[in-house]
Design an enzyme around this catalytic site. Structure first.
Site, PDB file in Angstrom:
ATOM      1  N   ASP A   3       0.872  -1.167   0.000  1.00  0.00           N
ATOM      2  CA  ASP A   3       0.000   0.000   0.000  1.00  0.00           C
ATOM      3  C   ASP A   3       0.915   1.224   0.000  1.00  0.00           C
ATOM      4  O   ASP A   3       2.108   1.114   0.300  1.00  0.00           O
ATOM      5  CB  ASP A   3      -0.890  -0.031   1.238  1.00  0.00           C
ATOM      6  CG  ASP A   3      -1.820   1.158   1.323  1.00  0.00           C
ATOM      7  OD1 ASP A   3      -2.348   1.587   0.279  1.00  0.00           O
ATOM      8  OD2 ASP A   3      -2.003   1.683   2.436  1.00  0.00           O
ATOM      9  N   CYS A   4       0.379   2.391  -0.319  1.00  0.00           N
ATOM     10  CA  CYS A   4       1.214   3.600  -0.351  1.00  0.00           C
ATOM     11  C   CYS A   4       1.039   4.440   0.909  1.00  0.00           C
ATOM     12  O   CYS A   4       1.944   4.557   1.726  1.00  0.00           O
ATOM     13  CB  CYS A   4       0.902   4.429  -1.590  1.00  0.00           C
ATOM     14  SG  CYS A   4       1.924   5.925  -1.740  1.00  0.00           S
ATOM     15  N   ASP A   5      -0.135   5.026   1.073  1.00  0.00           N
ATOM     16  CA  ASP A   5      -0.373   5.949   2.183  1.00  0.00           C
ATOM     17  C   ASP A   5      -0.354   5.209   3.510  1.00  0.00           C
ATOM     18  O   ASP A   5      -1.125   4.276   3.733  1.00  0.00           O
ATOM     19  CB  ASP A   5      -1.716   6.658   1.988  1.00  0.00           C
ATOM     20  CG  ASP A   5      -1.714   7.516   0.735  1.00  0.00           C
ATOM     21  OD1 ASP A   5      -0.991   8.524   0.717  1.00  0.00           O
ATOM     22  OD2 ASP A   5      -2.417   7.165  -0.225  1.00  0.00           O
TER      23      ASP A   5
ATOM     24  N   ASP B  13      -1.765  -0.899   6.032  1.00  0.00           N
ATOM     25  CA  ASP B  13      -1.910  -0.190   7.312  1.00  0.00           C
ATOM     26  C   ASP B  13      -3.357   0.043   7.710  1.00  0.00           C
ATOM     27  O   ASP B  13      -3.612   0.627   8.763  1.00  0.00           O
ATOM     28  CB  ASP B  13      -1.209   1.160   7.241  1.00  0.00           C
ATOM     29  CG  ASP B  13      -1.982   2.160   6.381  1.00  0.00           C
ATOM     30  OD1 ASP B  13      -2.301   1.815   5.216  1.00  0.00           O
ATOM     31  OD2 ASP B  13      -2.294   3.254   6.861  1.00  0.00           O
TER      32      ASP B  13
END
Length: 232
Positions: free
Chosen positions: A18-20, A174
């Protein structure tokens, strides 16, 4: 009970990040901008509620929930304004997650990004933090699929585009919607709580409850988990 990475003992063919909140510490910034925007249009909500309900969720789904649960339809241009405010805040404040660049560069496995963010925000975030070269051409957004997280579509799309079977993938997430989506896709998941928005619960109990096999709070621990999963 779901098997842990160590119990499975299989080398993952692909690591999906995932990024954020995983690659970049963006969630405190973006959640604050979203909360301020919702407050401006009359939605009585605080940042902790926004975090609990919307972290890891794409904007179209967020606005559907707001209309349904608060009875407030966003005015024309609202989403675009919040996105622009968020990108301006990123320019001033956004940082890569501590240790992410070095750990990912040293990762001897195929890797990609699968994020609820739109391509403009993804490119901006990864470019601003110097992470984009580590994922060039392997960045997938929820706008590319019919349903975003918590549905499995995005992770299945990323795996297919990368040429790997879902069961051979390991996801780093997250958020509860992200963990839920990865598990629905038949993938293993490691929860990550190194972002600033996880200060309330660094153990990530809700990520474990959603199906994460392990939860880590920094990149050295994440590397150890992936290295353990690489053992033949």
């Amino acid at each position: 009970m779901n098997p842990t990475v160590d119990e499975v003992g299989l080398r993952p063919a692909l690591v999906i990040f995932d990024c954020d909140g995983v690659l970049v510490d963006s969630e405190p910034i973006s959640l604050a901008c979203l909360t301020a925007g919702l407050n401006r249009i009359g939605v009585d909500i605080d940042v902790e509620t926004v975090r609990a309900r919307f972290a890891g969720t794409a904007m179209p789904s967020i606005m559907q929930h707001v209309a349904r649960d608060y009875g407030i339809a966003a005015p024309e241009g609202f989403v675009e304004a919040v996105k622009a405010e968020t990108l301006r805040a990123f320019d001033a404040e956004l940082r890569a997650m501590a240790g992410a660049s070095e750990a990912i560069a040293a990762l001897d496995l195929p890797r990609c990004v699968a994020s609820s963010s739109d391509p403009v925000r993804l490119g901006h975030s990864l470019g601003l933090t110097g992470l984009l070269p580590l994922f060039e051409g392997r960045v997938f957004s929820s706008v590319e699929v019919a349903r975003g997280k918590p549905f499995p579509d995005l992770f299945l799309h990323a795996a297919a585009r990368m040429g790997f079977a879902p069961e051979s993938c390991l996801v780093v997430e997250d958020s509860v919607p992200g963990v839920t989506a990865a598990r629905a896709a038949g993938m293993r998941v490691v929860g990550f709580t190194g972002g600033g928005h996880w200060g309330h619960d660094p153990l990530g109990a809700d990520l474990t409850a959603a199906g994460a096999e392990r939860v880590v709070c920094d990149y050295p621990a994440l590397v150890r988990i992936i290295a353990g999963a690489q053992a033949p």
